[in-house]
Design a protein around this motif. Structure first.
Motif, short mmCIF file in Angstrom:
data_model
loop_
_atom_site.label_atom_id
_atom_site.label_comp_id
_atom_site.label_asym_id
_atom_site.label_seq_id
_atom_site.Cartn_x
_atom_site.Cartn_y
_atom_site.Cartn_z
N GLY A 247 0.80 -1.22 0.00
CA GLY A 247 0.00 0.00 0.00
C GLY A 247 0.83 1.27 0.00
N LYS A 248 2.16 1.13 -0.17
CA LYS A 248 3.07 2.29 -0.12
C LYS A 248 2.89 3.18 -1.35
N TYR A 249 2.66 2.57 -2.50
CA TYR A 249 2.56 3.34 -3.74
C TYR A 249 1.25 3.02 -4.45
N GLU A 250 0.60 4.05 -4.93
CA GLU A 250 -0.65 3.91 -5.67
C GLU A 250 -0.43 4.13 -7.17
N LYS A 251 0.58 4.95 -7.51
CA LYS A 251 0.77 5.35 -8.90
C LYS A 251 2.19 5.87 -9.10
N TYR A 252 2.53 6.12 -10.35
CA TYR A 252 3.75 6.87 -10.70
C TYR A 252 3.51 7.61 -12.01
N SER A 266 2.41 -1.43 -24.47
CA SER A 266 2.34 -2.86 -24.12
C SER A 266 3.13 -3.18 -22.85
N TYR A 267 3.95 -2.23 -22.38
CA TYR A 267 4.61 -2.37 -21.08
C TYR A 267 5.03 -0.99 -20.63
N SER A 268 5.37 -0.88 -19.36
CA SER A 268 5.95 0.36 -18.82
C SER A 268 7.28 -0.03 -18.20
N ALA A 269 8.24 0.91 -18.21
CA ALA A 269 9.57 0.59 -17.68
C ALA A 269 10.04 1.69 -16.73
N LEU A 270 10.68 1.25 -15.65
CA LEU A 270 11.26 2.15 -14.66
C LEU A 270 12.77 2.07 -14.72
N SER A 271 13.43 3.14 -14.30
CA SER A 271 14.90 3.11 -14.22
C SER A 271 15.31 2.26 -13.02
N PRO A 272 16.53 1.70 -13.05
CA PRO A 272 16.99 0.89 -11.91
C PRO A 272 17.05 1.68 -10.60
N GLU A 273 17.13 3.03 -10.71
CA GLU A 273 17.22 3.87 -9.51
C GLU A 273 15.87 4.45 -9.09
N HIS A 274 14.79 4.08 -9.76
CA HIS A 274 13.48 4.66 -9.45
C HIS A 274 13.11 4.40 -7.99
N GLU A 275 12.41 5.34 -7.41
CA GLU A 275 12.02 5.27 -5.99
C GLU A 275 11.29 3.96 -5.66
N TYR A 279 12.50 0.95 -3.14
CA TYR A 279 11.67 0.44 -2.05
C TYR A 279 11.59 -1.08 -2.09
N MET A 280 11.42 -1.63 -3.28
CA MET A 280 11.30 -3.08 -3.40
C MET A 280 12.61 -3.78 -3.03
N LEU A 281 13.73 -3.19 -3.42
CA LEU A 281 15.02 -3.77 -3.06
C LEU A 281 15.24 -3.71 -1.54
N ALA A 282 14.94 -2.56 -0.97
CA ALA A 282 15.19 -2.35 0.46
C ALA A 282 14.31 -3.24 1.33
N ASN A 283 13.14 -3.62 0.82
CA ASN A 283 12.19 -4.38 1.63
C ASN A 283 12.06 -5.84 1.22
N GLY A 284 13.02 -6.30 0.43
CA GLY A 284 13.05 -7.72 0.07
C GLY A 284 11.84 -8.18 -0.72
N LEU A 285 11.28 -7.32 -1.56
CA LEU A 285 10.08 -7.65 -2.31
C LEU A 285 10.38 -8.27 -3.67
N LEU A 286 11.65 -8.54 -3.94
CA LEU A 286 12.04 -9.10 -5.23
C LEU A 286 12.80 -10.40 -5.04
N ALA A 287 12.66 -11.30 -5.99
CA ALA A 287 13.44 -12.55 -5.98
C ALA A 287 14.91 -12.20 -6.08
N ASN A 288 15.75 -13.10 -5.57
CA ASN A 288 17.20 -12.82 -5.53
C ASN A 288 17.77 -12.54 -6.92
N ASP A 289 17.38 -13.38 -7.91
CA ASP A 289 17.96 -13.19 -9.25
C ASP A 289 17.50 -11.86 -9.86
N THR A 290 16.26 -11.46 -9.57
CA THR A 290 15.77 -10.17 -10.07
C THR A 290 16.53 -9.02 -9.40
N ALA A 291 16.70 -9.10 -8.08
CA ALA A 291 17.43 -8.05 -7.35
C ALA A 291 18.87 -7.96 -7.83
#
Length: 821
Positions: A247-252, A266-275, A279-291
C-alpha cells in the motif's frame, strides 16, 4: 643588425619594444569604439601545443588589425588553473598541485610571449588565484540566496578503493580509470545549479546568435537543451500490485512526446534507480535473481547504458492503461534514465526503436496504432514505425492524423483530470560538487542547529589549506581538521565546513567578465558594472568545437544569472564565435602516444615566431582541420626571407608616394593592381571571413608582380601597403621593415583604395568556335561589340575558312563565341 633576415634578433627586439611601450593595454577611455577579442584560455599543463598556436594566432591577428584601425582593443589571456591534472601530477611527481600549476604558468607565459602575442599583461590572472575565488564564492552564495543553487542527494559513480566520486568519463568498462576497481552507483549529497530555470531563455536566445555563431554549434545547443511538448499522466497500479507494495505506492508519473501512440502501450519501464525499485530492493520484495540483475544495472553509468545491449527484468507489478483499462506489465530497463522524465516511461514497441528492441528481446507484445494510411497491418511488425501517420485501433481517435490526435488526446486527458500538457527539457540541472582538493571550495557550512549556512561575504575567500598530501585516495580536505572544523556564521556554534570543491566549468563561465573589469577594481569587486557595460559582449570568441555544448552553454547561463543578480547588463557573452579546426599530423590529432607532436618551442627556435604564425594561418582556413607539412613551414620561412630582402628595392619615401598611374607600363600597372587587390581583400578577411590563407596568397602574388618591375615608387607603395596588411599575421618582421622604411607610419594609417588601379586599359577575351576554345585576344577596354567581334575573327582565321558564321555572341569582359556551319 645584418642585412639578412634574422628572426631571432628581430623578434627579441620587437617583443622588448612592445613591452616598453605597453603597446597592448586597453585604454580606460570609454568614449572610444571598442573591440573585445578573446581566445579560450588554456589549462596550464606545462607546454603549449600547436592547437594553442593556431587559436592564439587567429585572435592576435584580429586584435592587431583593430588596434591598427584605432579601436580600443581588449585582448586578454589567463589560466584555467584548477582541475584534476594538477592532482594527478602531484601524485606522480610528489609535488604540490599549487607549485606544479604556477610553475607551468610561468613557463607557458614565456612561450606565448615568444610568439609575439599581443595580450594585455594587466588583465592576466589564474582562476586558482584566491582573489578570483573570493568573488566566485560570492556569486555562488548569491545564487543560493536566489534559489539558483541547492543541495540534494543523487546517484554518483563511486570508487571504494580511491574513496572518491568519479565523473562518467573516468569510468572505463565499469571500473575506475586509476585503480581498476569496480565502480559502484552510490547515493551522495551534492550541490546543483538550477540551469533548467533558464532552459527556455537559453533556447530562445539562440536566435539572437544566428549569423554570429556557427549553425552547427547552435544546433548542438538546441538539441542539448532538448525542448519537447507532450502529455504527462499517471499510471495507477492494479489492486494486486498495490498489495505487493504494501500500500506504499498507488501510482507513478510518466511523460510522452507521442500521446498519439498511447493505445500501443504494451509495457511500462522504470529506471533501476526509481524510488519504487529502491523500495522493493530495500524491503526484500524481489526474488534474488531479479534483485541481482537490477543491482548489476545500477553499477553501470548512464553513458555505458546508452551504448550497451537492452536489459531488463519484470517486477511482478502491473499498472492499468488509463484509456483501455488493460493491465500493463511494469519492468525495470537499463535504457530508462533516472535523470529524465522522472525515470519512468510508457513503452510503445511498434513506434519507438528502443522500445521495439527491448520488446523483441523479452517477447512483449507489439501493437501497431499508427500507420501511413490508417489501415491496421496484418501480421507482426518487422521494425518500429516511428513517423507520424494516421491512427488505427485507437478507439475514438482512430482515423485521425498524428498531429491532430496528439492535441485531441491531451485535451481528453485534461478534461477528465487524468493528465496535462507538459513542456519538458532534456537539459538537467548542473551538478557542481567535486570531491577533489584542487578546486574552489564551496563556501557553505554545516551546522547541527542551523542546517546549511553560507559563509559570510566578509569572510571570503574560503581558501585551500596548503599542508595536505595528495595520494589519490579521497579528498584530503575531508581529513584536514583545521579546514573542516569551524564556527557557524549564523549562531557561532561548532560546525563543519563543506569539503567539496566546485566544478572547474564554474571558473570558465565568468572569466571573460573578470577580464572586462579594469584590474584597478579587482580588489574591491569581481565585476565592475560600468566596465562590463562598455566591453561586453565579447565581439569575437575563438576556440575549439569540442566546447560547443558544456562550456559555451554554462557561460551563457552564467551571463544571464549574473544579469538577474544585478552584476551586469548583458544577456549573452559572445556576439561572434569562431570554432577553429584541429592541427593534425599524418592524418591524426597530435599526441605524445602517437609520436606525431610538433613542439612550438623548437619550431620558433629554428624558424622564428613569424614563420610559425604565417604557416598556421596560411595552411588552411581557420574553421578547417590543418594538416602539418614540414615543407610548407620551410616555404613560409622562405617567403619571409624574400619579403625582408625586398626592402632594398624601395625608394626613399616615408609616406605613401603619389604615383601617376596613366604614365606606367603594363607590368607596373599590374603590380599596383595586385597590391591593392590584397588591400581590398584584407578588410573582408579580418572583419568577416577570417580566410587568412587567401590574404597571404594575395600578398605573395603581389610580391611576385612587384618583382617583375623595378619602379622604386611602386615598390615603396607596395611595401607600405603589404606590411600594413601583414603586420597582424607576422608582426615582428612587418614592424622591423615598417620602422626602417616608413617609421611605422604605415601601420596606424588607414589606406584608401585607389580605383584607378582597377581600371583596365585592355580586356582579354577567350575566343571559342562552336563552343571550343580556339584562341584569345586583348581588346581595348572601351571597344564596342563590333570591334570586339572583328578582333576575335582576325585572331582565328583558319577556323573560319570556308565557314558560314550564323551567330556571334559576346559575353562582356570574358568571351567571344562564333557559331559556324
Amino acid at each position: 643588425m645584418s642585412n639578412g633576415y634574422n628572426p631571432g634578433e628581430i623578434e627579441k627586439k620587437w617583443q622588448g619594444i612592445w613591452q616598453e611601450e605597453n603597446a597592448f593595454e586597453p585604454s580606460s577611455d570609454k568614449s572610444k569604439k571598442k573591440k573585445y577579442i578573446l581566445s579560450m584560455f588554456p589549462y596550464p599543463s606545462g607546454r603549449i601545443h600547436m592547437g594553442h598556436v593556431r587559436n592564439y594566432a587567429i585572435g592576435d591577428a584580429l586584435a592587431r588589425y583593430y588596434r591598427n584601425k584605432s579601436y580600443n582593443v581588449l585582448h586578454p589571456i589567463g589560466w584555467d588553473s584548477f582541475g584534476m591534472p594538477a592532482e594527478n601530477a602531484a601524485i606522480k611527481h610528489k609535488l604540490h598541485p599549487k607549485s606544479w600549476t604556477y610553475d607551468n604558468i610561468d613557463y607557458m607565459r614565456g612561450e606565448l610571449q615568444a610568439l609575439g602575442l599581443s595580450f594585455s599583461k594587466t588583465r592576466e590572472f589564474a582562476t586558482s588565484d584566491p582573489l578570483y575565488t573570493k568573488f566566485e564564492q560570492e556569486f555562488i552564495i548569491k545564487m543560493y540566496e536566489a534559489g539558483l543553487l541547492y543541495r540534494k542527494s543523487t546517484t554518483v559513480n563511486w570508487c571504494e578503493d580511491c574513496h572518491t566520486v568519479l565523473a562518467n568519463e573516468q569510468v572505463e568498462d565499469g571500473c575506475c580509470w586509476r585503480c581498476d576497481n569496480e565502480v559502484e552507483q552510490k547515493q551522495m549529497p551534492g550541490y546543483y545549479i538550477a540551469i533548467t530555470k533558464y532552459a527556455d531563455e537559453l533556447l530562445q536566445d539562440l536566435k539572437t546568435l544566428e549569423g554570429g555563431w556557427p549553425s552547427q554549434v547552435l544546433t548542438m545547443q538546441e538539441n542539448w537543451i532538448g525542448k519537447s511538448e507532450g502529455l504527462e499522466f499517471d499510471f495507477y497500479f492494479s489492486e494486486e500490485s498495490r498489495k505487493k507494495l504494501n500500500g506504499k505506492y498507488e501510482k507513478y508519473g510518466v511523460y510522452t512526446t507521442r500521446p498519439d501512440t498511447i493505445y500501443g502501450v504494451s509495457y511500462s519501464a522504470l529506471s533501476p534507480e526509481h524510488e519504487i525499485v529502491e523500495y522493493m530492493l530495500a524491503n526484500g520484495l524481489l526474488a534474488n535473481d531479479t534483485a541481482e540483475a537490477i543491482e548489476a544495472m545500477r553499477k553501470t553509468t548512464e553513458k555505458e547504458r546508452a551504448s550497451s545491449e537492452k536489459q531488463g527484468v519484470y517486477l511482478g507489478l502491473d499498472v492499468v492503461h488509463p484509456l483501455t483499462g488493460e493491465k500493463v506489465p511494469v519492468w525495470v530497463a537499463n535504457f530508462v534514465l533516472a535523470s529524465y522524465g522522472g525515470g519512468a516511461v510508457m513503452a510503445v514497441p511498434a513506434h519507438d526503436e528502443r522500445d521495439f528492441e527491448f520488446a523483441n528481446k523479452y517477447g512483449l507484445p507489439v501493437k501497431t496504432v499508427v500507420t501511413k494510411d490508417g489501415n491496421a497491418p496484418h501480421g507482426s511488425a518487422g521494425e518500429a514505425y516511428i513517423e507520424p501517420g494516421i491512427l488505427c485501433d485507437s478507439g475514438d481517435f482512430s482515423a485521425m492524423k498524428s498531429k491532430k490526435a496528439q492535441k485531441a488526446i491531451i485535451y481528453h486527458f485534461e478534461q477528465k483530470g487524468m493528465g496535462k500538457k507538459q513542456t519538458n527539457f532534456r537539459l538537467r540541472d548542473w551538478g557542481v560538487s567535486r570531491q577533489r582538493y584542487w578546486g574552489a571550495p564551496i563556501p557553505f557550512i554545516h551546522c547541527e542547529s542551523c542546517g546549511l549556512v553560507p559563509e559570510k561575504i566578509e569572510n571570503l575567500p574560503v581558501t585551500l589549506p596548503e599542508d595536505v598530501e595528495i595520494t589519490g585516495a579521497g579528498n584530503p580536505l575531508d581529513s584536514h581538521e583545521g579546514f573542516k572544523n569551524c564556527e557557524c556564521p549564523k549562531c557561532g556554534g561548532k560546525a563543519t565546513r563543506e569539503t567539496d570543491t566546485l566544478d572547474t566549468f564554474i571558473q570558465s563561465s565568468w572569466y571573460f567578465l573578470r577580464y572586462a573589469t579594469d584590474s584597478s577594481h579587482w580588489e574591491k569587486e569581481g565585476i565592475n558594472k560600468k566596465d562590463a557595460a562598455y566591453w561586453m559582449d565579447v565581439d569575437q570568441y575563438i576556440g575549439g568545437i569540442e566546447h560547443a555544448i558544456l562550456h559555451l552553454l554554462y557561460a551563457r547561463f552564467f551571463t544571464k544569472a549574473l544579469r538577474d543578480l544585478g552584476y551586469i547588463q548583458s544577456s549573452e557573452p559572445f556576439s561572434n564565435l569562431l570554432t577553429q579546426g584541429m592541427v593534425l599530423k599524418d592524418g591524426a590529432k597530435m599526441s605524445k602516444s602517437k609520436g606525431n607532436v610538433v613542439d612550438p618551442d623548437a619550431l620558433i627556435k629554428e624558424y622564428g615566431a613569424d614563420t610559425a604564425r604565417l604557416f598556421i594561418l596560411f595552411a588552411a582556413p581557420p574553421q578547417k582541420e590543418l594538416e602539418w607539412n614540414d615543407s610548407a613551414v620551410e616555404g613560409s620561412f622562405k617567403f619571409l626571407k624574400k619579403l625582408y630582402a625586398r626592402k632594398d628595392r624601395a625608394g626613399d619615401f616615408k609616406t605613401l608616394p603619389e604615383i601617376e598611374h596613366g604614365g606606367l607600363d603594363e607590368k607596373e600597372k599590374e603590380a599596383r593592381k595586385k597590391v591593392y587587390e590584397a588591400l581590398k581583400r584584407s578588410t573582408e578577411v579580418y572583419e568577416k571571413t577570417f580566410a587568412f590563407n587567401t590574404l597571404i596568397a594575395g600578398a605573395m602574388e603581389a610580391i611576385n608582380a612587384l618583382d617583375k618591375q623595378d619602379n622604386e615608387a611602386i615598390w615603396s607603395e607596395g611595401l607600405y601597403i603589404l606590411l600594413h596588411i601583414l603586420e597582424p599575421i607576422v608582426p615582428h618582421v612587418a614592424s622591423q621593415m615598417s620602422q626602417e622604411l616608413f617609421d611605422r607610419k604605415n601601420l596606424q594609417t588607414q589606406i584608401a583604395l585607389k580605383e584607378e588601379v582597377f581600371v583596365q586599359d585592355s580586356i582579354n577575351y577567350a575566343i571559342t568556335v562552336n563552343g571550343k576554345k580556339r584562341g584569345e585576344v586583348d581588346v581595348a577596354a572601351d571597344a564596342d561589340k563590333e570591334a570586339i567581334i572583328a578582333a576575335a575573327k582576325a585572331e582565328v582565321p583558319k577556323w573560319l575558312e570556308e565557314k558560314q558564321i550564323i551567330k556571334e555572341i559576346v559575353v562582356p569582359n570574358k568571351l567571344v563565341n562564333l557559331v559556324v556551319k
